[in-house]
Design an enzyme around this catalytic site. Structure first.
Site, PDB file in Angstrom:
ATOM      1  N   TYR A  40      19.736 -57.500  80.023  1.00 44.94           N
ATOM      2  CA  TYR A  40      19.650 -56.108  79.190  1.00 44.94           C
ATOM      3  C   TYR A  40      18.666 -55.003  79.431  1.00 44.94           C
ATOM      4  O   TYR A  40      18.591 -54.195  78.691  1.00 44.94           O
ATOM      5  CB  TYR A  40      19.419 -56.666  77.776  1.00 44.94           C
ATOM      6  CG  TYR A  40      20.554 -57.309  76.757  1.00 44.94           C
ATOM      7  CD1 TYR A  40      21.181 -56.147  76.108  1.00 44.94           C
ATOM      8  CD2 TYR A  40      21.204 -58.383  77.191  1.00 44.94           C
ATOM      9  CE1 TYR A  40      22.152 -56.530  75.272  1.00 44.94           C
ATOM     10  CE2 TYR A  40      22.187 -58.576  76.405  1.00 44.94           C
ATOM     11  CZ  TYR A  40      22.709 -57.760  75.316  1.00 44.94           C
ATOM     12  OH  TYR A  40      23.775 -58.196  74.603  1.00 44.94           O
ATOM     13  N   LYS A  55      18.156 -48.380  74.505  1.00 44.28           N
ATOM     14  CA  LYS A  55      18.502 -48.528  72.880  1.00 44.28           C
ATOM     15  C   LYS A  55      17.411 -48.174  72.000  1.00 44.28           C
ATOM     16  O   LYS A  55      17.482 -47.696  70.998  1.00 44.28           O
ATOM     17  CB  LYS A  55      19.041 -50.062  72.896  1.00 44.28           C
ATOM     18  CG  LYS A  55      20.397 -50.209  73.181  1.00 44.28           C
ATOM     19  CD  LYS A  55      21.308 -49.553  72.658  1.00 44.28           C
ATOM     20  CE  LYS A  55      22.773 -49.918  72.688  1.00 44.28           C
ATOM     21  NZ  LYS A  55      23.644 -48.980  72.122  1.00 44.28           N
TER      22      LYS A  55
HETATM   23  P1  NAI Z   1      33.029 -53.158  72.925  1.00 46.76           P
HETATM   24  O1  NAI Z   1      32.946 -53.131  74.454  1.00 46.76           O
HETATM   25  O2  NAI Z   1      33.890 -54.020  72.316  1.00 46.76           O
HETATM   26  O3  NAI Z   1      33.112 -51.607  72.539  1.00 46.76           O
HETATM   27  C1  NAI Z   1      32.816 -50.783  72.965  1.00 46.76           C
HETATM   28  C2  NAI Z   1      33.776 -49.598  73.422  1.00 46.76           C
HETATM   29  O4  NAI Z   1      32.907 -48.149  73.917  1.00 46.76           O
HETATM   30  C3  NAI Z   1      34.603 -49.838  74.281  1.00 46.76           C
HETATM   31  O5  NAI Z   1      36.007 -49.616  73.951  1.00 46.76           O
HETATM   32  C4  NAI Z   1      34.406 -48.905  75.664  1.00 46.76           C
HETATM   33  O6  NAI Z   1      35.591 -48.444  76.275  1.00 46.76           O
HETATM   34  C5  NAI Z   1      33.713 -47.726  75.102  1.00 46.76           C
HETATM   35  N1  NAI Z   1      33.215 -46.943  75.881  1.00 46.76           N
HETATM   36  C6  NAI Z   1      32.387 -47.246  76.899  1.00 46.76           C
HETATM   37  N2  NAI Z   1      31.773 -46.478  77.621  1.00 46.76           N
HETATM   38  C7  NAI Z   1      32.309 -45.204  76.949  1.00 46.76           C
HETATM   39  C8  NAI Z   1      32.001 -43.766  77.178  1.00 46.76           C
HETATM   40  N3  NAI Z   1      31.434 -43.522  78.282  1.00 46.76           N
HETATM   41  N4  NAI Z   1      32.646 -42.977  76.527  1.00 46.76           N
HETATM   42  C9  NAI Z   1      33.400 -43.462  75.353  1.00 46.76           C
HETATM   43  N5  NAI Z   1      33.866 -44.588  75.037  1.00 46.76           N
HETATM   44  C10 NAI Z   1      33.188 -45.502  75.842  1.00 46.76           C
HETATM   45  O7  NAI Z   1      31.402 -53.515  72.474  1.00 46.76           O
HETATM   46  P2  NAI Z   1      30.714 -53.524  70.809  1.00 46.76           P
HETATM   47  O8  NAI Z   1      30.272 -54.956  70.876  1.00 46.76           O
HETATM   48  O9  NAI Z   1      31.828 -53.143  69.804  1.00 46.76           O
HETATM   49  O10 NAI Z   1      29.609 -52.250  71.112  1.00 46.76           O
HETATM   50  C11 NAI Z   1      29.479 -51.139  70.114  1.00 46.76           C
HETATM   51  C12 NAI Z   1      27.995 -50.836  70.274  1.00 46.76           C
HETATM   52  O11 NAI Z   1      27.084 -51.698  69.771  1.00 46.76           O
HETATM   53  C13 NAI Z   1      27.625 -50.553  71.661  1.00 46.76           C
HETATM   54  O12 NAI Z   1      26.714 -49.432  71.743  1.00 46.76           O
HETATM   55  C14 NAI Z   1      26.866 -51.784  72.048  1.00 46.76           C
HETATM   56  O13 NAI Z   1      25.777 -51.694  72.913  1.00 46.76           O
HETATM   57  C15 NAI Z   1      26.136 -52.038  70.632  1.00 46.76           C
HETATM   58  N6  NAI Z   1      25.726 -53.297  70.454  1.00 46.76           N
HETATM   59  C16 NAI Z   1      26.644 -54.410  70.182  1.00 46.76           C
HETATM   60  C17 NAI Z   1      26.122 -55.556  69.936  1.00 46.76           C
HETATM   61  C18 NAI Z   1      27.205 -56.821  69.702  1.00 46.76           C
HETATM   62  O14 NAI Z   1      26.569 -57.785  69.367  1.00 46.76           O
HETATM   63  N7  NAI Z   1      28.296 -56.539  69.849  1.00 46.76           N
HETATM   64  C19 NAI Z   1      24.719 -56.043  70.025  1.00 46.76           C
HETATM   65  C20 NAI Z   1      24.081 -54.780  70.172  1.00 46.76           C
HETATM   66  C21 NAI Z   1      24.363 -53.753  70.166  1.00 46.76           C
END
Ligand code: NAI
Length: 323
Positions: A165, A172
């Site tokens: 990370y 972040k």
């Molecule tokens: P995910 O991978 O399921 O969803 C993230 C989405 O963002 C994907 O659909 C992807 O296509 C889209 N994406 C990626 N790059 C992009 C870009 N340049 N422009 C537009 N869309 C883009 O991941 P999740 O878990 O739903 O993550 C959502 C947020 O939460 C992220 O910022 C992640 O870092 C943060 N996060 C999630 C955690 C978790 O436990 N799932 C923990 C800590 C943070």
């Protein structure tokens, strides 16, 4: 339901809403009347590829089938201005911005390339900046706006054993400073900005957490906090929240009351060492929220008599560096 939080006539932009957490925010807010821009470029979890419209389209289809309103946007957050343009083109306004898009690059600092670093910064940090910068003039003009920036517990605390990370943690935590400043600049325009550190089962976490943990971490349990924070009635701003598996909490800075030394030639490492216990004593700790919170201490330092010389620079003796 008569007393449910509603978002009728609110235009909500959610980045990375084609999957995971963003998809849940989109569905919940749309089910309560919001018009949602479902942004997602449809790339891989590492940030490769893109241009696949399917992810955003599927979520729009789900929302519309349930009687809600949504449009898809396929731009990368690196072109955040284009995402805001989509909201303006369709609904002529933007009220809420949820910066959620994210990727992961599993890599240690030892093996990291500049490209690994840059792509993480571009999506998490520059992406949030670009969309926020584009939405800001609309928020100010209408004297209303709600922003959520997505951090991570790895950014807030670091995470031993997850050096993969490394880049993400940095981006972040940078979002925390960004959000705290937005909250201050937006205050008089009724623009709030908060940080969310979520935890949820998604493709980003599937390789990190064991299956039993994934089962209780549905992304849907994070969405109620997001809905609460972006509602017009919520005045919370400049705050950091955690949400995962039905647990919600707030995180804030803590500063020891500390040691004040006179700033002159008598301020030596020895003098500092003499008062070291005070530097790290968290009894009577404070919770600073503004730069100005430390100014009073500086004034105090000017009134003090010269410092007494320290006894020794030997940390191993009377003064412990760690407990
Ligand atoms: P995910 O991978 O399921 O969803 C993230 C989405 O963002 C994907 O659909 C992807 O296509 C889209 N994406 C990626 N790059 C992009 C870009 N340049 N422009 C537009 N869309 C883009 O991941 P999740 O878990 O739903 O993550 C959502 C947020 O939460 C992220 O910022 C992640 O870092 C943060 N996060 C999630 C955690 C978790 O436990 N799932 C923990 C800590 C943070």
């Amino acid at each position: 339901m008569a007393n449910e939080l509603r978002f009728d006539d609110q235009v909500v932009v959610i980045t990375g809403a084609g999957a995971g957490l963003g998809r849940e925010y989109a569905k919940l807010l749309a089910s309560r009347g919001a018009k949602v821009v479902v942004n997602d470029l449809g790339g891989s979890r590492h940030g490769d590829g893109g241009g696949a419209s399917k992810a955003a389209d599927e979520v729009v289809k789900e929302i519309v089938a349930a009687g809600g309103q949504a449009v898809a946007d396929y731009n990368s957050v690196e072109q955040g201005d284009k995402i805001i343009e989509t909201a303006i083109r369709h609904w002529k306004r933007v009220d809420v911005l949820i910066n959620n898009a994210g990727i992961l690059r599993d890599i240690t600092i030892k093996n990291m390339t500049d490209k690994d670093w840059d792509v993480i910064m571009a999506v998490h940090l520059t992406g949030a900046y670009k969309t926020t910068r584009a939405a800001w003039p609309y928020f100010r003009k209408q004297r209303y706006g709600r922003v959520i920036n997505t951090s991570s517990s790895s950014g807030l605390f670091g995470n031993f054993g997850q050096s993969n990370y490394a880049g993400k943690s940095t981006a972040k935590l940078a979002l925390v400073g960004f959000t705290e400043t937005l909250a201050k600049e937006g205050g008089k325009y009724n623009i709030t900005a908060n940080v969310l550190a979520p935890g949820a089962a998604s493709r980003l976490t599937e390789t990190i957490w064991p299956p039993d943990m994934m089962n209780v971490m549905a992304p849907a349990w994070v969405a109620p906090l997001v809905a609460t924070l972006v509602h017009a009635s919520c005045k919370e701003s400049g705050s950091i929240f955690e949400a995962a598996a039905g647990h919600y909490s707030k995180v804030r800075w803590v500063r020891s009351k500390g040691l004040v030394l006179r700033a002159d030639d008598s301020l030596t490492p020895g003098a500092l060492l003499k008062g070291w216990a005070k530097v790290r004593d968290f009894r009577d700790a404070e919770h600073p929220t503004r730069v100005a919170d430390s100014m009073a201490l500086l004034q105090e330092a000017l009134q003090l008599p010269p410092n007494e010389p320290g006894e020794s620079l030997d940390f191993a003796g009377k003064v412990a560096l760690v407990t």
